[in-house]
Design a protein around this motif. Structure first.
Motif, PDB file in Angstrom:
ATOM      1  N   LEU A  38     -72.522  -7.465  -5.104  1.00 52.54           N
ATOM      2  CA  LEU A  38     -71.520  -6.793  -5.930  1.00 52.54           C
ATOM      3  C   LEU A  38     -71.239  -5.387  -5.412  1.00 52.54           C
ATOM      4  O   LEU A  38     -70.083  -4.942  -5.360  1.00 52.54           O
ATOM      5  N   ALA A  39     -72.285  -4.684  -4.997  1.00 48.48           N
ATOM      6  CA  ALA A  39     -72.109  -3.328  -4.480  1.00 48.48           C
ATOM      7  C   ALA A  39     -71.308  -3.318  -3.183  1.00 48.48           C
ATOM      8  O   ALA A  39     -70.647  -2.321  -2.869  1.00 48.48           O
ATOM      9  N   ARG A  40     -71.378  -4.414  -2.445  1.00 48.23           N
ATOM     10  CA  ARG A  40     -70.649  -4.510  -1.180  1.00 48.23           C
ATOM     11  C   ARG A  40     -69.219  -4.988  -1.368  1.00 48.23           C
ATOM     12  O   ARG A  40     -68.507  -5.226  -0.390  1.00 48.23           O
ATOM     13  N   GLY A  41     -68.812  -5.173  -2.625  1.00 46.96           N
ATOM     14  CA  GLY A  41     -67.430  -5.484  -2.907  1.00 46.96           C
ATOM     15  C   GLY A  41     -67.089  -6.956  -2.993  1.00 46.96           C
ATOM     16  O   GLY A  41     -65.906  -7.315  -3.062  1.00 46.96           O
ATOM     17  N   VAL A  42     -68.097  -7.826  -2.995  1.00 42.70           N
ATOM     18  CA  VAL A  42     -67.816  -9.250  -3.173  1.00 42.70           C
ATOM     19  C   VAL A  42     -67.339  -9.479  -4.604  1.00 42.70           C
ATOM     20  O   VAL A  42     -67.941  -8.973  -5.560  1.00 42.70           O
ATOM     21  N   ALA A  43     -66.264 -10.194  -4.757  1.00 46.28           N
ATOM     22  CA  ALA A  43     -65.720 -10.463  -6.087  1.00 46.28           C
ATOM     23  C   ALA A  43     -66.723 -11.262  -6.909  1.00 46.28           C
ATOM     24  O   ALA A  43     -67.277 -12.256  -6.419  1.00 46.28           O
ATOM     25  N   PRO A  44     -66.985 -10.853  -8.140  1.00 47.19           N
ATOM     26  CA  PRO A  44     -67.986 -11.565  -8.960  1.00 47.19           C
ATOM     27  C   PRO A  44     -67.733 -13.054  -9.078  1.00 47.19           C
ATOM     28  O   PRO A  44     -68.678 -13.850  -9.049  1.00 47.19           O
ATOM     29  N   ASP A  45     -66.456 -13.458  -9.188  1.00 49.90           N
ATOM     30  CA  ASP A  45     -66.184 -14.888  -9.369  1.00 49.90           C
ATOM     31  C   ASP A  45     -66.309 -15.677  -8.080  1.00 49.90           C
ATOM     32  O   ASP A  45     -66.162 -16.903  -8.070  1.00 49.90           O
ATOM     33  N   ASP A  46     -66.592 -14.993  -6.968  1.00 46.31           N
ATOM     34  CA  ASP A  46     -66.895 -15.669  -5.708  1.00 46.31           C
ATOM     35  C   ASP A  46     -68.397 -15.853  -5.509  1.00 46.31           C
ATOM     36  O   ASP A  46     -68.837 -16.359  -4.465  1.00 46.31           O
ATOM     37  N   ILE A  47     -69.187 -15.432  -6.489  1.00 44.60           N
ATOM     38  CA  ILE A  47     -70.647 -15.511  -6.393  1.00 44.60           C
ATOM     39  C   ILE A  47     -71.163 -16.534  -7.392  1.00 44.60           C
ATOM     40  O   ILE A  47     -70.793 -16.514  -8.566  1.00 44.60           O
ATOM     41  N   VAL A  48     -72.039 -17.422  -6.918  1.00 47.62           N
ATOM     42  CA  VAL A  48     -72.686 -18.414  -7.778  1.00 47.62           C
ATOM     43  C   VAL A  48     -74.181 -18.125  -7.796  1.00 47.62           C
ATOM     44  O   VAL A  48     -74.843 -18.180  -6.750  1.00 47.62           O
ATOM     45  N   ALA A  49     -74.706 -17.810  -8.959  1.00 43.61           N
ATOM     46  CA  ALA A  49     -76.133 -17.534  -9.121  1.00 43.61           C
ATOM     47  C   ALA A  49     -76.790 -18.777  -9.713  1.00 43.61           C
ATOM     48  O   ALA A  49     -76.442 -19.215 -10.817  1.00 43.61           O
ATOM     49  N   PHE A  95     -84.929  -5.961   1.931  1.00 49.75           N
ATOM     50  CA  PHE A  95     -84.760  -7.368   2.307  1.00 49.75           C
ATOM     51  C   PHE A  95     -83.570  -7.991   1.578  1.00 49.75           C
ATOM     52  O   PHE A  95     -82.855  -8.824   2.147  1.00 49.75           O
ATOM     53  N   ALA A  96     -83.356  -7.601   0.327  1.00 51.67           N
ATOM     54  CA  ALA A  96     -82.214  -8.127  -0.431  1.00 51.67           C
ATOM     55  C   ALA A  96     -80.903  -7.685   0.190  1.00 51.67           C
ATOM     56  O   ALA A  96     -79.951  -8.468   0.286  1.00 51.67           O
ATOM     57  N   ASP A  97     -80.830  -6.433   0.625  1.00 53.07           N
ATOM     58  CA  ASP A  97     -79.614  -5.952   1.274  1.00 53.07           C
ATOM     59  C   ASP A  97     -79.337  -6.735   2.555  1.00 53.07           C
ATOM     60  O   ASP A  97     -78.185  -7.071   2.860  1.00 53.07           O
ATOM     61  N   ALA A  98     -80.393  -7.042   3.318  1.00 52.96           N
ATOM     62  CA  ALA A  98     -80.216  -7.826   4.541  1.00 52.96           C
ATOM     63  C   ALA A  98     -79.688  -9.217   4.219  1.00 52.96           C
ATOM     64  O   ALA A  98     -78.788  -9.736   4.907  1.00 52.96           O
ATOM     65  N   ALA A  99     -80.226  -9.828   3.180  1.00 53.43           N
ATOM     66  CA  ALA A  99     -79.760 -11.160   2.780  1.00 53.43           C
ATOM     67  C   ALA A  99     -78.292 -11.122   2.382  1.00 53.43           C
ATOM     68  O   ALA A  99     -77.516 -12.032   2.721  1.00 53.43           O
ATOM     69  N   ALA A 100     -77.901 -10.085   1.658  1.00 56.43           N
ATOM     70  CA  ALA A 100     -76.501  -9.960   1.234  1.00 56.43           C
ATOM     71  C   ALA A 100     -75.582  -9.781   2.438  1.00 56.43           C
ATOM     72  O   ALA A 100     -74.492 -10.363   2.491  1.00 56.43           O
ATOM     73  N   VAL A 101     -76.006  -8.980   3.410  1.00 57.98           N
ATOM     74  CA  VAL A 101     -75.212  -8.774   4.625  1.00 57.98           C
ATOM     75  C   VAL A 101     -74.982 -10.093   5.351  1.00 57.98           C
ATOM     76  O   VAL A 101     -73.867 -10.423   5.762  1.00 57.98           O
TER      77      VAL A 101
END
Length: 288
Positions: free
Chosen positions: A21-32, A176-182
Motif C-alpha cells: 500500500l505504501a508503494r502505491g499499489v491500489a488496494p483492490d489489486d491486492i488479495v490477502a 524482509f517484508a519490503d523486499a517481498a513487496a518489491v
C-alpha cells in the motif's frame, strides 16, 4: 494486475500488505489470503480484498487464487507439514493460471546444513517443477527472534548459547517484508534467487551489549557446549525434541549458516537494513 499473498494474517504478511500500500499499489489489486480473515478487517476497510484459505485444505485454495496474476507464498509455520502444504498451494496456483510465485525460503536452502533448510529446498523444487516463473526470497534471521532472549536476560543477566563465535546477519522483519513487496509488485524478478540478509553479521558478545542497553542491566553471553546447552534447556522444562532443535540451530549458527552477508536485501529495498540495536529495541518495546 492482481497481487496476492498467503499467510497474510501473520506478522510478515501484515507488513507486506502495508508495504504494498505504501508503494502505491491500489488496494483492490491486492488479495490477502489467510485462515482467519477477521484478523485483517483493518485492511478490508482500506479496500484490500480478503479471501479465506488453508494450506492443508486444497479445496479452499482454488477460489482464493481466482484471477490472481502474481502470488507471494509465505512459508507455513508447521514444521514437518510444510512440503505437503506448500505443494497444495503450488498445485492450486498452477491450476488457477497464476503467472508468478515468490516464495519465502531459507538461507542457501539448496546447499545449507541449516536444520530448517530441507523443507524449503523441497518447496523450491516443487515450484521449479511447476513451470511457473518464480523468485526465491531466502530470508535470513529476523531480529525480532531475539525479543524473548532479551526478556529472559532482563531477569537473569545472561544469554546462554552453544554457538561459540558464530554470527548472525539478521534484519528486521519489515526489511524482509519490503523486499517481498518489491518483488511481488515489480518487474524483472522472474526465475531469480535472492539471499537476503542484514548488512552486518554480529556475534553474541555484541548481542549481549545491545540487550544490556535495552533492558538497563549488564548482560553477559555465557558460552556452553552443545551437551550442556541441551541439559540446561531440558531442566528448564523444554521438551527433548525442542531442546534438540535449539541446540542444532546453535550448531548451524556456529558453522556459519546464518552469518552470510550478501547485500541482496539492501539492494532490493533501496536502503540499508535496520541495525541490530535499532531493530531489537523497537521490537522489544512493542512487546512490552
Amino acid at each position: 494486475m492482481t497481487l496476492a499473498l498467503t499467510g497474510a494474517t501473520g506478522h510478515l504478511g501484515r507488513l507486506v500488505l502495508e508495504s504494498l500500500l505504501a508503494r502505491g499499489v491500489a488496494p483492490d489489486d491486492i488479495v490477502a489470503i489467510g485462515r482467519d480473515t477477521s484478523k485483517l478487517a483493518d485492511f478490508a476497510e482500506r479496500g484490500v480484498q480478503l479471501r479465506t484459505a488453508d494450506y492443508s485444505k486444497p479445496e479452499t485454495l482454488a477460489a482464493a487464487f481466482e484471477g490472481v496474476d502474481r502470488l507471494l507464498l509465505i512459508s507455513g509455520s508447521e514444521v514437518g507439514q510444510r512440503v505437503k502444504q506448500h505443494g497444495n498451494v503450488i498445485d492450486a496456483a498452477k491450476d488457477a493460471g497464476v503467472g508468478f510465485i515468490a516464495y519465502t525460503s531459507a538461507p542457501r536452502a539448496d546447499t545449507s546444513d541449516l536444520v530448517l533448510a530441507p523443507e524449503h529446498k523441497a518447496t523450491e523444487q516443487l515450484i521449479r517443477d511447476s513451470g511457473i516463473p518464480f523468485s526465491f526470497l531466502r530470508n535470513g534471521w529476523y531480529t525480532e527472534n531475539y525479543v524473548q532472549v532479551a526478556q529472559q536476560a532482563k531477569h537473569t543477566g545472561l544469554i546462554i548459547a552453544s554457538l561459540g563465535d558464530g554470527t548472525v546477519a539478521s534484519a528486521s522483519r519489515k526489511d524482509f517484508a519490503d523486499a517481498a513487496a518489491v518483488v511481488l509488485a515489480g518487474p524483472g524478478h522472474e526465475n531469480s534467487v535472492y539471499e537476503l540478509s542484514g548488512d552486518t553479521a554480529w556475534g553474541y558478545e555484541e548481542l549481549a551489549q545491545v540487550v544490556s542497553d535495552i533492558v538497563g542491566r549488564e548482560v553477559t553471553y555465557k558460552r556452553v557446549s552443545s551437551k550442556e546447552h541441551r541439559t540446561i534447556l531440558t531442566k528448564a522444562g523444554l521438551p527433548m525434541g525442542q531442546a534438540g532443535f535449539v541446540v542444532s540451530l546453535d550448531t548451524n549458527t556456529r558453522d556459519g549458516a546464518l552469518g552470510l552477508v550478501t547485500g541482496d536485501l539492501a539492494r532490493l529495498i533501496g536502503r540499508p537494513t535496520t541495525p541490530l540495536a535499532e531493530g531489537l529495541a523497537e521490537a522489544y518495546a512493542a512487546a512490552e
